[in-house]
Write a protein that holds these residues in place. Structure first.
Motif, PDB file in Angstrom:
ATOM      1  N   SER A 214      48.938  30.481  46.286  1.00  0.00           N
ATOM      2  CA  SER A 214      47.906  31.232  45.998  1.00  0.00           C
ATOM      3  C   SER A 214      47.112  30.718  44.614  1.00  0.00           C
ATOM      4  O   SER A 214      47.804  29.936  43.899  1.00  0.00           O
ATOM      5  CB  SER A 214      48.543  32.778  45.529  1.00  0.00           C
TER       6      SER A 214
ATOM      7  N   GLU B  19      43.918  40.546  47.954  1.00  0.00           N
ATOM      8  CA  GLU B  19      44.779  39.518  48.177  1.00  0.00           C
ATOM      9  C   GLU B  19      45.694  39.785  49.433  1.00  0.00           C
ATOM     10  O   GLU B  19      46.402  40.882  49.410  1.00  0.00           O
ATOM     11  CB  GLU B  19      45.801  39.353  46.890  1.00  0.00           C
TER      12      GLU B  19
ATOM     13  N   THR C 118      40.677  35.630  45.172  1.00  0.00           N
ATOM     14  CA  THR C 118      42.164  34.853  45.379  1.00  0.00           C
ATOM     15  C   THR C 118      42.118  34.548  46.598  1.00  0.00           C
ATOM     16  O   THR C 118      42.097  35.225  47.799  1.00  0.00           O
ATOM     17  CB  THR C 118      43.135  35.970  45.171  1.00  0.00           C
TER      18      THR C 118
END
Length: 299
Positions: A109, A232, A264
């Motif tokens: 991520s 996310e 994200t």
């Protein structure tokens, strides 16, 4: 009296005849102190093998636990409806199961500032070119795949096949299920071309008019749930592709420079065909492109 004679006399004596009573020893049961978490009685009752008479009374307890107003059958159980699984849903279920059972997913991520990308979108709109943030992300991903070709690949019978063309799949939700149609040669399209291609293929996907060639191929996928308010998430790899990028929504984040619009991005990559270092480099390249989006206008 000799010792041998004394032993014979003692052996002839019967305790019950001469009135000798020995105290009975009480059974000794060890006491073990309780330890560990307390298990609720509801769970303990599930492990007890009930007698036939007790099992007949069980439905009454189950019925009492059901909230008022919930339709119930004669035996007290809540009513339910069997929903037949369509062929498309069955295929999706099989592919998801295959992906999670056979592909070693590794996740990476990264948080990206999208202030410059949003400013570019506004500038293009003022000049008459309408593009979305999804179009900008797709174009940036295609450039990053050119720079890190290890992610533009498929796994085939124990071998990694790197693809020359950047053909990406996008997740499209329809009434019939989730489709991942292919966008061909995205790296060769401009932002307006990506926008037109996405609108065309997403519209035909919802109408059920995709061709078989558009439902197969590609080495990478993009799933964008930002428009649904999802900030996310992680996505499941579409086999035999090397990876899929999960795109979250835009959030405002307070930094030393003030409020910054961030997004994200979470990469799910196939550990068999993609090294962890390649996944890191891909995310770094993608971050650099999105934070300096004008480079897309020159490629």
């Amino acid at each position: 009296m000799r010792l041998s004679e004394a032993k014979s006399v003692i052996q002839k004596v019967k305790p019950h005849k001469i009135g000798i009573r020995f105290p009975k020893r009480a059974a000794w049961t060890p006491t073990i102190p309780a330890s560990g978490p307390k298990i609720p009685d509801e769970i303990l009752r599930l492990a007890i093998v009930k007698s036939p008479s007790a099992s007949k009374a069980a439905p009454a307890k189950t019925a009492a636990a059901i909230p008022e107003g919930v339709p119930r059958m004669r035996d007290g159980r809540p009513k339910y409806e069997d929903i037949p699984v369509t062929n498309i849903r069955n295929v999706i279920a099989k592919r998801l199961t295959e992906s999670k059972q056979t592909i070693p997913h590794q996740y990476t991520s990264i948080k990206v500032s999208v202030d410059n990308a949003m400013a570019l979108r506004v500038a293009l709109k003022e000049s008459g070119v309408n593009v979305s943030m999804n179009d900008i992300v797709l174009k940036a991903v295609s450039i990053a795949l050119k720079q890190v070709p290890e992610l533009n690949a498929v796994w085939s019978d124990g071998d990694v096949q790197r693809l020359e063309d950047v053909d990406m799949c996008i997740a499209v939700a329809t009434d019939a299920g989730l489709f991942a149609p292919k966008l061909s040669k995205v790296d060769q399209l401009g932002l307006s071309g990506v926008n037109a291609h996405v609108k065309d293929i997403a519209g035909r996907a919802r109408e059920g008019k995709l061709t078989p060639s558009e439902l197969s191929g590609g080495g990478f996928s993009v799933s964008n749930l930002g428009m649904f308010g999802i900030t996310e998430f992680t996505a499941v790899i579409n086999p035999p592709q090397a990876g899929i990028l999960a795109v979250g929504g835009i959030e405002k984040e307070l930094t030393l420079d003030g409020l910054v619009n961030t997004m994200t991005l979470t990469l799910s990559s196939d550990g068999r065909s993609v090294d962890v270092n390649d996944a890191f480099v891909f995310c770094e390249k993608l971050k650099a492109i999105l934070e300096n989006p004008r480079i897309m206008l020159m490629l």
